[in-house]
Design a protein around this motif. Structure first.
Motif, PDB file in Angstrom:
ATOM      1  N   LEU A   1       7.154  17.140  43.560  1.00 30.77           N
ATOM      2  CA  LEU A   1       7.588  16.833  42.201  1.00 30.77           C
ATOM      3  C   LEU A   1       6.892  15.578  41.688  1.00 30.77           C
ATOM      4  CD1 LEU A   1      11.421  17.323  42.796  1.00 30.77           C
ATOM      5  CD2 LEU A   1       9.897  18.937  41.619  1.00 30.77           C
ATOM      6  N   VAL A   2       6.501  15.598  40.431  1.00 33.04           N
ATOM      7  CA  VAL A   2       5.959  14.409  39.784  1.00 33.04           C
ATOM      8  C   VAL A   2       6.754  14.167  38.505  1.00 33.04           C
ATOM      9  CG1 VAL A   2       4.133  15.850  38.732  1.00 33.04           C
ATOM     10  CG2 VAL A   2       3.946  13.346  38.683  1.00 33.04           C
ATOM     11  N   LEU A   3       7.282  12.965  38.363  1.00 31.45           N
ATOM     12  CA  LEU A   3       8.021  12.636  37.143  1.00 31.45           C
ATOM     13  C   LEU A   3       7.039  12.488  35.984  1.00 31.45           C
ATOM     14  CD1 LEU A   3      10.847  10.137  38.101  1.00 31.45           C
ATOM     15  CD2 LEU A   3      10.764  12.620  38.258  1.00 31.45           C
ATOM     16  N   HIS A   4       7.393  13.127  34.872  1.00 32.60           N
ATOM     17  CA  HIS A   4       6.483  13.115  33.727  1.00 32.60           C
ATOM     18  C   HIS A   4       7.317  13.214  32.449  1.00 32.60           C
ATOM     19  CE1 HIS A   4       2.719  13.357  31.702  1.00 32.60           C
ATOM     20  NE2 HIS A   4       2.869  14.605  31.286  1.00 32.60           N
TER      21      HIS A   4
ATOM     22  N   GLN B   1      10.818  19.951  31.657  1.00 38.35           N
ATOM     23  CA  GLN B   1      11.176  20.778  32.803  1.00 38.35           C
ATOM     24  C   GLN B   1      12.210  20.078  33.674  1.00 38.35           C
ATOM     25  OE1 GLN B   1       7.902  22.696  34.927  1.00 38.35           O
ATOM     26  NE2 GLN B   1       6.528  22.226  33.227  1.00 38.35           N
ATOM     27  N   ALA B   2      13.298  20.773  33.951  1.00 34.78           N
ATOM     28  CA  ALA B   2      14.331  20.259  34.839  1.00 34.78           C
ATOM     29  C   ALA B   2      14.058  20.750  36.259  1.00 34.78           C
ATOM     30  CB  ALA B   2      15.704  20.732  34.365  1.00 34.78           C
ATOM     31  N   LEU B   3      14.899  20.336  37.180  1.00 33.39           N
ATOM     32  CA  LEU B   3      14.746  20.739  38.574  1.00 33.39           C
ATOM     33  C   LEU B   3      15.148  22.205  38.706  1.00 33.39           C
ATOM     34  CD1 LEU B   3      14.013  19.735  41.387  1.00 33.39           C
ATOM     35  CD2 LEU B   3      16.371  19.014  41.684  1.00 33.39           C
ATOM     36  N   ALA B   4      14.149  23.073  38.967  1.00 35.48           N
ATOM     37  CA  ALA B   4      14.396  24.517  38.938  1.00 35.48           C
ATOM     38  C   ALA B   4      14.734  25.086  40.307  1.00 35.48           C
ATOM     39  CB  ALA B   4      13.171  25.228  38.374  1.00 35.48           C
ATOM     40  N   CYS B   5      14.378  24.389  41.368  1.00 35.47           N
ATOM     41  CA  CYS B   5      14.588  24.916  42.718  1.00 35.47           C
ATOM     42  C   CYS B   5      16.082  25.108  42.987  1.00 35.47           C
ATOM     43  CB  CYS B   5      13.990  23.955  43.748  1.00 35.47           C
ATOM     44  SG  CYS B   5      14.070  24.527  45.445  1.00 35.47           S
ATOM     45  N   GLU B   6      16.444  26.270  43.512  1.00 35.32           N
ATOM     46  CA  GLU B   6      17.857  26.589  43.743  1.00 35.32           C
ATOM     47  C   GLU B   6      18.275  26.388  45.198  1.00 35.32           C
ATOM     48  OE1 GLU B   6      20.036  27.166  41.460  1.00 35.32           O
ATOM     49  OE2 GLU B   6      18.608  27.202  39.806  1.00 35.32           O
ATOM     50  N   THR B   7      17.379  26.663  46.129  1.00 37.76           N
ATOM     51  CA  THR B   7      17.713  26.517  47.550  1.00 37.76           C
ATOM     52  C   THR B   7      17.171  25.201  48.082  1.00 37.76           C
ATOM     53  OG1 THR B   7      15.710  27.730  48.164  1.00 37.76           O
ATOM     54  CG2 THR B   7      17.747  29.006  47.918  1.00 37.76           C
TER      55      THR B   7
ATOM     56  N   SER C   1       5.087  20.050  40.778  1.00 36.29           N
ATOM     57  CA  SER C   1       5.728  20.524  39.559  1.00 36.29           C
ATOM     58  C   SER C   1       6.144  19.326  38.717  1.00 36.29           C
ATOM     59  CB  SER C   1       6.970  21.366  39.890  1.00 36.29           C
ATOM     60  OG  SER C   1       6.618  22.509  40.641  1.00 36.29           O
ATOM     61  N   LEU C   2       5.995  19.438  37.406  1.00 34.93           N
ATOM     62  CA  LEU C   2       6.426  18.382  36.501  1.00 34.93           C
ATOM     63  C   LEU C   2       7.949  18.354  36.447  1.00 34.93           C
ATOM     64  CD1 LEU C   2       3.974  18.893  33.499  1.00 34.93           C
ATOM     65  CD2 LEU C   2       3.673  17.465  35.524  1.00 34.93           C
ATOM     66  N   LEU C   3       8.511  17.147  36.378  1.00 31.98           N
ATOM     67  CA  LEU C   3       9.962  16.991  36.323  1.00 31.98           C
ATOM     68  C   LEU C   3      10.338  15.952  35.288  1.00 31.98           C
ATOM     69  CD1 LEU C   3      12.832  17.525  37.483  1.00 31.98           C
ATOM     70  CD2 LEU C   3      12.383  15.687  39.132  1.00 31.98           C
ATOM     71  N   SER C   4      11.280  16.300  34.427  1.00 34.81           N
ATOM     72  CA  SER C   4      11.823  15.357  33.457  1.00 34.81           C
ATOM     73  C   SER C   4      13.216  14.921  33.906  1.00 34.81           C
ATOM     74  CB  SER C   4      11.922  16.013  32.083  1.00 34.81           C
ATOM     75  OG  SER C   4      12.677  15.209  31.191  1.00 34.81           O
ATOM     76  N   LEU C   5      13.531  13.643  33.658  1.00 34.31           N
ATOM     77  CA  LEU C   5      14.869  13.132  33.958  1.00 34.31           C
ATOM     78  C   LEU C   5      15.651  12.864  32.677  1.00 34.31           C
ATOM     79  CD1 LEU C   5      14.115  10.707  36.942  1.00 34.31           C
ATOM     80  CD2 LEU C   5      15.042  13.028  37.023  1.00 34.31           C
ATOM     81  N   GLY C   6      15.274  13.559  31.611  1.00 33.32           N
ATOM     82  CA  GLY C   6      16.011  13.397  30.364  1.00 33.32           C
ATOM     83  C   GLY C   6      15.173  12.772  29.270  1.00 33.32           C
ATOM     84  N   PRO C   7      15.778  12.511  28.117  1.00 30.09           N
ATOM     85  CA  PRO C   7      15.025  12.079  26.938  1.00 30.09           C
ATOM     86  C   PRO C   7      14.607  10.611  26.952  1.00 30.09           C
ATOM     87  CG  PRO C   7      17.355  12.214  26.412  1.00 30.09           C
ATOM     88  CD  PRO C   7      17.208  12.750  27.797  1.00 30.09           C
TER      89      PRO C   7
ATOM     90  N   VAL D   1      16.979   7.271  40.225  1.00 34.32           N
ATOM     91  CA  VAL D   1      17.599   8.409  39.539  1.00 34.32           C
ATOM     92  C   VAL D   1      17.142   9.729  40.161  1.00 34.32           C
ATOM     93  CG1 VAL D   1      17.832   9.597  37.328  1.00 34.32           C
ATOM     94  CG2 VAL D   1      17.816   7.098  37.405  1.00 34.32           C
ATOM     95  N   ALA D   2      15.842   9.853  40.408  1.00 30.94           N
ATOM     96  CA  ALA D   2      15.314  11.106  40.958  1.00 30.94           C
ATOM     97  C   ALA D   2      15.860  11.382  42.357  1.00 30.94           C
ATOM     98  CB  ALA D   2      13.785  11.054  40.991  1.00 30.94           C
ATOM     99  N   LEU D   3      15.930  10.353  43.192  1.00 26.65           N
ATOM    100  CA  LEU D   3      16.458  10.536  44.546  1.00 26.65           C
ATOM    101  C   LEU D   3      17.947  10.859  44.517  1.00 26.65           C
ATOM    102  CD1 LEU D   3      14.524   7.688  46.371  1.00 26.65           C
ATOM    103  CD2 LEU D   3      14.344  10.135  46.876  1.00 26.65           C
ATOM    104  N   SER D   4      18.677  10.245  43.597  1.00 25.50           N
ATOM    105  CA  SER D   4      20.100  10.573  43.458  1.00 25.50           C
ATOM    106  C   SER D   4      20.274  12.043  43.092  1.00 25.50           C
ATOM    107  CB  SER D   4      20.752   9.687  42.398  1.00 25.50           C
ATOM    108  OG  SER D   4      20.723   8.325  42.761  1.00 25.50           O
ATOM    109  N   LEU D   5      19.432  12.515  42.169  1.00 28.36           N
ATOM    110  CA  LEU D   5      19.482  13.918  41.763  1.00 28.36           C
ATOM    111  C   LEU D   5      19.170  14.836  42.939  1.00 28.36           C
ATOM    112  CD1 LEU D   5      19.542  16.164  39.553  1.00 28.36           C
ATOM    113  CD2 LEU D   5      17.106  15.674  39.175  1.00 28.36           C
TER     114      LEU D   5
END
Length: 242
Positions: A170-173, A178-184, A213-219, A230-234
Motif C-alpha cells: 500500500l502507498v498513501l496517496h 481508494q479505500a482499503l479494499a482487501c477483505e481477508t 495499491s493507492l490508499l486514501s485515508l480520507g479528505p 493512522v494507517a497502521l491503526s486502520l
C-alpha cells in the motif's frame, strides 16, 4: 502494587542466572528509577523473550539482576507490516518510529525520496540509525513488546521498492479516493509513506509498477508523521489485534 519496569537487555536469559545491565540501562535503573536490591523488574531481549527478575546488586557502577522466570513475550501483532517511511527532520521521524512500534510494526526502513529534504552522509546516517533504533527500544519498553523491530539503514525509495515481497502493498496517496479494499487478512503488508511534500508522480508510478495499491485515508491531508499512525491503526483494526 506498582508495575515492574521493563528494561531491554540483549542477553540470553536462564532461570537462576545473573544479568549485568549495560551502562545505559544500569544508569536508568539505579539513578533515574532509584531502584534498590530486592526490587522486581522485567527484562526483554528484543528477540521475543521476557524474564521476570530481581535486583541483587544496584550500585552506581554496576547493576545486576537475577532471572527468576523466562517466558515468551505476548505483545506482537499477527500482522507483519514493513513500513517504508520517508525521512523527515528532527522529532517528526522519532515520532513516526515511536508510534509505529507502539502499533506493532514489524520493520521500518527510512527512505530518501525526491521531495524529501533530508540527506544523511555516511557517518551521520550511522548515528541517526543508532538513535532511531534506541527510539524503537524505548517504545518497546513502554508498550510491552518483547521483540524490537529492526530499523534498517536509510536507502533510496527505488531500492526499497525493488525488494518488496509482501502480499499486500500500500502507498498513501491523497490524490486518490481508494479505500482499503482487501477483505481477508494478509500475512504481510508493506506500507509506503511519503515526505511532507508528498511523493512525486514518478515515485507513485514506480510504486504502482511494484504492485502497490493507492490508499486514501480520507479528505484531509495528514502530516508525514501522522500518516503511519493512522494507517497502521486502520490495518491493525482490520487485520491485526486492535
Amino acid at each position: 502494587m506498582a508495575k515492574a519496569p521493563r528494561i531491554y537487555v540483549a542477553a540470553d536469559f536462564t532461570v537462576g542466572g545473573d544479568v549485568v545491565l549495560p551502562e545505559g540501562a544500569a544508569r536508568h535503573v539505579a539513578r533515574v528509577l532509584r531502584m534498590v536490591e530486592g526490587a522486581s523488574l522485567t527484562l526483554f531481549d528484543g528477540q521475543g523473550q521476557e524474564a521476570s527478575a530481581v535486583l541483587i546488586e544496584a550500585g552506581r557502577k554496576r547493576v545486576v539482576a537475577r532471572v527468576e522466570a523466562v517466558e515468551a513475550g505476548v505483545g506482537e501483532s499477527p500482522l507483519a507490516v514493513h513500513l517504508g517511511q520517508a525521512i523527515s527532520k528532527g522529532d517528526r521521524m522519532d515520532y513516526a518510529i515511536q508510534k509505529a512500534v507502539e502499533l506493532g510494526v514489524a520493520a521500518i526502513t527510512p527512505l530518501y525520496t525526491e521531495h524529501g529534504d533530508v540527506r544523511l552522509k555516511e557517518d551521520r546516517a550511522s548515528k541517526k540509525l543508532a538513535h532511531w533504533q534506541a527510539v524503537a527500544v524505548s517504545a518497546c519498553e513502554q508498550c510491552g513488546r518483547a521483540t524490537v523491530p529492526p530499523i534498517h539503514p536509510p536507502r533510496l525509495l527505488s531500492e526499497w521498492l525493488g525488494e518488496r515481497d509482501e502480499v499486500l502493498r500500500l502507498v498513501l496517496h491523497p490524490a486518490t479516493d481508494q479505500a482499503l479494499a482487501c477483505e481477508t487478512a494478509p500475512p504481510s503488508v508493506s506500507l509506503l509513506i511519503g515526505p511532507e511534500g508528498g511523493l512525486s508522480s514518478t515515485e507513485v508510478d514506480a510504486a504502482q509498477a511494484a504492485d502497490f495499491s493507492l490508499l486514501s485515508l480520507g479528505p484531509r491531508i495528514l502530516r508525514t508523521e501522522t500518516a503511519p499512525l493512522v494507517a497502521l491503526s486502520l490495518l491493525q483494526y482490520r487485520f491485526g489485534d486492535l
